[in-house]
Write an enzyme that holds these catalytic residues in place. Structure first.
Site, PDB file in Angstrom:
ATOM      1  N   LYS A 102      33.301  35.930  34.821  1.00 29.82           N
ATOM      2  CA  LYS A 102      33.737  37.157  35.062  1.00 29.82           C
ATOM      3  C   LYS A 102      32.647  38.358  34.242  1.00 29.82           C
ATOM      4  O   LYS A 102      31.701  37.835  33.648  1.00 29.82           O
ATOM      5  CB  LYS A 102      35.071  37.266  34.327  1.00 29.82           C
ATOM      6  N   GLY A 214      51.245  49.029  39.770  1.00 29.58           N
ATOM      7  CA  GLY A 214      49.655  49.018  40.233  1.00 29.58           C
ATOM      8  C   GLY A 214      49.863  49.290  41.651  1.00 29.58           C
ATOM      9  O   GLY A 214      50.304  48.415  42.602  1.00 29.58           O
ATOM     10  N   GLY A 216      46.734  49.634  43.592  1.00 29.63           N
ATOM     11  CA  GLY A 216      45.389  49.548  43.907  1.00 29.63           C
ATOM     12  C   GLY A 216      45.376  48.446  44.892  1.00 29.63           C
ATOM     13  O   GLY A 216      46.166  48.066  45.845  1.00 29.63           O
ATOM     14  N   ASN A 217      43.983  47.794  45.255  1.00 31.53           N
ATOM     15  CA  ASN A 217      43.663  46.815  45.965  1.00 31.53           C
ATOM     16  C   ASN A 217      45.006  45.705  46.262  1.00 31.53           C
ATOM     17  O   ASN A 217      45.428  45.658  47.365  1.00 31.53           O
ATOM     18  CB  ASN A 217      42.552  45.992  45.738  1.00 31.53           C
ATOM     19  N   ALA A 218      45.211  45.167  44.965  1.00 30.18           N
ATOM     20  CA  ALA A 218      46.390  44.171  45.072  1.00 30.18           C
ATOM     21  C   ALA A 218      47.974  44.599  45.256  1.00 30.18           C
ATOM     22  O   ALA A 218      48.442  44.317  46.312  1.00 30.18           O
ATOM     23  CB  ALA A 218      46.478  43.309  43.637  1.00 30.18           C
ATOM     24  N   GLY A 219      48.209  45.677  44.705  1.00 27.00           N
ATOM     25  CA  GLY A 219      49.579  46.418  44.890  1.00 27.00           C
ATOM     26  C   GLY A 219      49.917  47.034  46.072  1.00 27.00           C
ATOM     27  O   GLY A 219      50.753  46.775  46.653  1.00 27.00           O
TER      28      GLY A 219
HETATM   29  P1  NAD Z   1      42.369  48.300  41.421  1.00 26.25           P
HETATM   30  O1  NAD Z   1      41.447  49.021  40.551  1.00 26.25           O
HETATM   31  O2  NAD Z   1      42.263  48.512  43.066  1.00 26.25           O
HETATM   32  O3  NAD Z   1      44.009  48.970  41.178  1.00 26.25           O
HETATM   33  C1  NAD Z   1      44.496  49.015  39.730  1.00 26.25           C
HETATM   34  C2  NAD Z   1      45.654  49.752  40.023  1.00 26.25           C
HETATM   35  O4  NAD Z   1      46.402  49.552  38.597  1.00 26.25           O
HETATM   36  C3  NAD Z   1      45.641  51.267  40.180  1.00 26.25           C
HETATM   37  O5  NAD Z   1      46.648  51.630  41.137  1.00 26.25           O
HETATM   38  C4  NAD Z   1      45.599  51.754  38.875  1.00 26.25           C
HETATM   39  O6  NAD Z   1      46.080  53.221  38.987  1.00 26.25           O
HETATM   40  C5  NAD Z   1      46.686  50.735  38.320  1.00 26.25           C
HETATM   41  N1  NAD Z   1      47.116  51.073  36.784  1.00 26.25           N
HETATM   42  C6  NAD Z   1      45.994  51.000  35.856  1.00 26.25           C
HETATM   43  N2  NAD Z   1      46.676  51.039  34.753  1.00 26.25           N
HETATM   44  C7  NAD Z   1      47.908  51.014  34.914  1.00 26.25           C
HETATM   45  C8  NAD Z   1      48.963  50.884  34.069  1.00 26.25           C
HETATM   46  N3  NAD Z   1      48.785  50.823  32.871  1.00 26.25           N
HETATM   47  N4  NAD Z   1      50.208  50.811  34.481  1.00 26.25           N
HETATM   48  C9  NAD Z   1      50.373  50.713  35.832  1.00 26.25           C
HETATM   49  N5  NAD Z   1      49.336  50.636  36.953  1.00 26.25           N
HETATM   50  C10 NAD Z   1      48.137  50.867  36.403  1.00 26.25           C
HETATM   51  O7  NAD Z   1      42.320  46.859  41.095  1.00 26.25           O
HETATM   52  P2  NAD Z   1      42.856  45.299  41.831  1.00 26.25           P
HETATM   53  O8  NAD Z   1      41.725  44.981  42.410  1.00 26.25           O
HETATM   54  O9  NAD Z   1      44.278  45.793  42.440  1.00 26.25           O
HETATM   55  O10 NAD Z   1      43.481  44.700  40.401  1.00 26.25           O
HETATM   56  C11 NAD Z   1      44.628  44.612  39.788  1.00 26.25           C
HETATM   57  C12 NAD Z   1      44.997  43.363  39.182  1.00 26.25           C
HETATM   58  O11 NAD Z   1      44.964  42.298  39.882  1.00 26.25           O
HETATM   59  C13 NAD Z   1      43.796  43.131  38.111  1.00 26.25           C
HETATM   60  O12 NAD Z   1      44.502  42.445  37.073  1.00 26.25           O
HETATM   61  C14 NAD Z   1      42.949  42.410  38.790  1.00 26.25           C
HETATM   62  O13 NAD Z   1      42.126  41.465  37.492  1.00 26.25           O
HETATM   63  C15 NAD Z   1      43.613  41.420  39.425  1.00 26.25           C
HETATM   64  N6  NAD Z   1      43.025  40.677  40.755  1.00 26.25           N
HETATM   65  C16 NAD Z   1      42.593  41.432  41.745  1.00 26.25           C
HETATM   66  C17 NAD Z   1      41.656  40.863  42.665  1.00 26.25           C
HETATM   67  C18 NAD Z   1      41.009  41.489  43.651  1.00 26.25           C
HETATM   68  O14 NAD Z   1      40.508  40.788  44.715  1.00 26.25           O
HETATM   69  N7  NAD Z   1      40.901  42.774  43.939  1.00 26.25           N
HETATM   70  C19 NAD Z   1      41.858  39.307  42.684  1.00 26.25           C
HETATM   71  C20 NAD Z   1      42.492  38.448  41.620  1.00 26.25           C
HETATM   72  C21 NAD Z   1      43.130  39.436  40.593  1.00 26.25           C
END
Ligand code: NAD
Length: 411
Positions: A102, A214, A216-219
């Site tokens: 990471k 959340g 972002g990408n995942a949510g």
């Molecule tokens: P991202 O940057 O695309 O989105 C993150 C989201 O979380 C944003 O909407 C942001 O506004 C929101 N956020 C930030 N702080 C917050 C809080 N305190 N309360 C509520 N929402 C909040 O990131 P992502 O890629 O979607 O990653 C989110 C999680 O998923 C992380 O823990 C990441 O490690 C995990 N993850 C992502 C991937 C991937 O492929 N993108 C893979 C495995 C795990």
């Protein structure tokens, strides 16, 4: 307690349940390599600013280290160590031939211009270039990093090596060696697991109410996929706060508003709340897709959901885990639930190595098979050791790592 200490607690718990040898536990509890770098960046105002960056390779035992790069103002070495350790475990849960790594940079990307972000990314690549590469360590997107950043990443590394090395990173745009399905893979993998879990437990999935923390990408992708399947999305949030509607939210409208105004909170005619309030509201399934430590000992008792799907890494503390377990809440743990991301990253590595690309259907079929098989493996260990699903997932993963340690003559 630091996030890495939380990770060690989880390893300890699984080690006891599976009677892991002390030698194997000792090795699994310590990352192989930790690199901290200073990245000088010429800012748009002409001045140099130095950022701190990190890359941790927890394990290269089962294959090259694999794991994302995070740009966040709270990122530090302890966090990156924990996330790297979870990556080794995660790759082993889904039984793909990769280790765990990471990376991260302590910064607030929202305060950087696109040109500053590009220079920061290229500076980071240069600083960590001695330890990464398609056969050594392959980064990917994580919080606040995206396909464009991965394209700069691959370009800079290729320039440094004087040869095209697109396979140094995954999550790239399709036009420069990305895989179809990678953008939605984390959410899609989680949904395959959720669907299969409900099927196994004979839970009727129609109209189940879902809250997603959340966006972002995942949510955001999880919201779209579940909505299309007929689930009712009743609450979502981003870093600015949450919105809730008992009768269901219009996901397409929220996405448009988030893109245009920067926050889901600008959606009209819905109840506004804080992130803390949102996760305590009524729902059947709570999806945690933001950051770590969101459910802790002080709010775990207030959670109403019966199932939690951890798309984020480490969103529940070990103390909260115990409370949720006693309450009968089923937690589908991060190392299984969000492993779809790294699985399609693995597919991207394979396609880059062959320079031959699969259709979306091929990617989805392979992903579904792996996610469903992994759930089956985890549930088998959970039932065998009479433990929670997280511990079952750790046991399933650590058993494979222990086997590799033994076969390679390390223990
Ligand atoms: P991202 O940057 O695309 O989105 C993150 C989201 O979380 C944003 O909407 C942001 O506004 C929101 N956020 C930030 N702080 C917050 C809080 N305190 N309360 C509520 N929402 C909040 O990131 P992502 O890629 O979607 O990653 C989110 C999680 O998923 C992380 O823990 C990441 O490690 C995990 N993850 C992502 C991937 C991937 O492929 N993108 C893979 C495995 C795990």
């Amino acid at each position: 307690m630091s996030l890495f200490q939380n990770t060690l607690k989880q390893i300890e718990k699984a080690s006891r349940a599976m009677r892991l040898s002390d030698d194997a536990k000792e090795i699994i509890s310590a990352p192989e390599r930790m690199l901290e770098v200073s990245i000088p960046v010429r800012m748009d105002n002409g001045k140099i600013k130095v950022f701190q960056g990190f890359r941790v390779q927890h394990s290269t035992l089962r294959g090259p280290a694999k794991g994302g790069v995070r740009f966040h103002y709270e990122t530090d070495m302890e966090e990156v160590k924990a996330l790297a350790t979870w990556m080794s475990i995660k790759c082993s849960v889904v039984n793909i031939p990769l280790g765990g790594g990471k990376g991260g940079i302590t910064c607030n990307p929202k305060e950087l211009s696109p040109a500053e972000l590009e220079r920061l990314t290229r500076g980071f690549v240069e600083a960590i270039s001695p330890i990464i590469g398609p056969d050594k360590d392959v980064p990917a997107p994580d919080v606040n990093t995206n396909p464009q950043i991965m394209a700069w990443f691959a370009d800079e590394f290729s320039k440094l090596k004087g040869v095209n090395q697109l396979g140094v990173v995954t999550g790239k745009p399709i036009e420069v060696g990305g895989s179809l399905g990678r953008g939605q893979a984390t959410a899609q993998g989680g949904v395959y697991v959720l669907n299969k879990y409900c099927e196994t437990e004979e839970i009727d999935q129609k109209k189940l109410k879902v809250i997603i923390q959340g966006f972002g990408n995942a949510g955001n992708n999880a919201a779209q996929i579940l909505k299309a399947q007929g689930f009712e999305i009743v609450g979502v949030s981003d870093s600015k706060g949450g919105i809730y509607s008992e009768s269901g939210l219009n996901v397409d409208e929220i996405m448009k508003i988030k893109n245009e105004t920067g926050s889901v909170q600008n959606t009209p005619n819905v109840e506004k709340c804080t992130n803390e309030e949102l996760i305590e509201k009524n729902c059947d399934i709570l999806i945690l897709a933001a950051l770590e430590n969101q459910v802790h000992k002080d709010n775990a008792n207030n959670i109403k959901a019966k199932i939690i799907l951890e798309l984020a890494n480490g969103p529940i503390t070990p103390e909260a885990d115990e409370i949720l377990c006693e309450k009968g809440v089923e937690v589908i743990p991060d190392i299984l639930a969000n492993a779809g991301g790294v699985t399609v990253s693995y597919f991207e590595m394979v396609q880059n190595a062959m320079n031959y690309y699969w259709t979306e259907e091929e990617v989805q079929a392979k992903l579904k098979t792996i996610m469903e098989q992994s759930l089956e493996d985890v549930l088998r260990e959970k039932n065998r050791c009479k433990c929670d699903m997280r511990t079952g997932a750790f046991i399933s993963a650590i058993a494979r790592i222990e086997k590799a340690l033994s076969l390679r003559g390390r223990i």
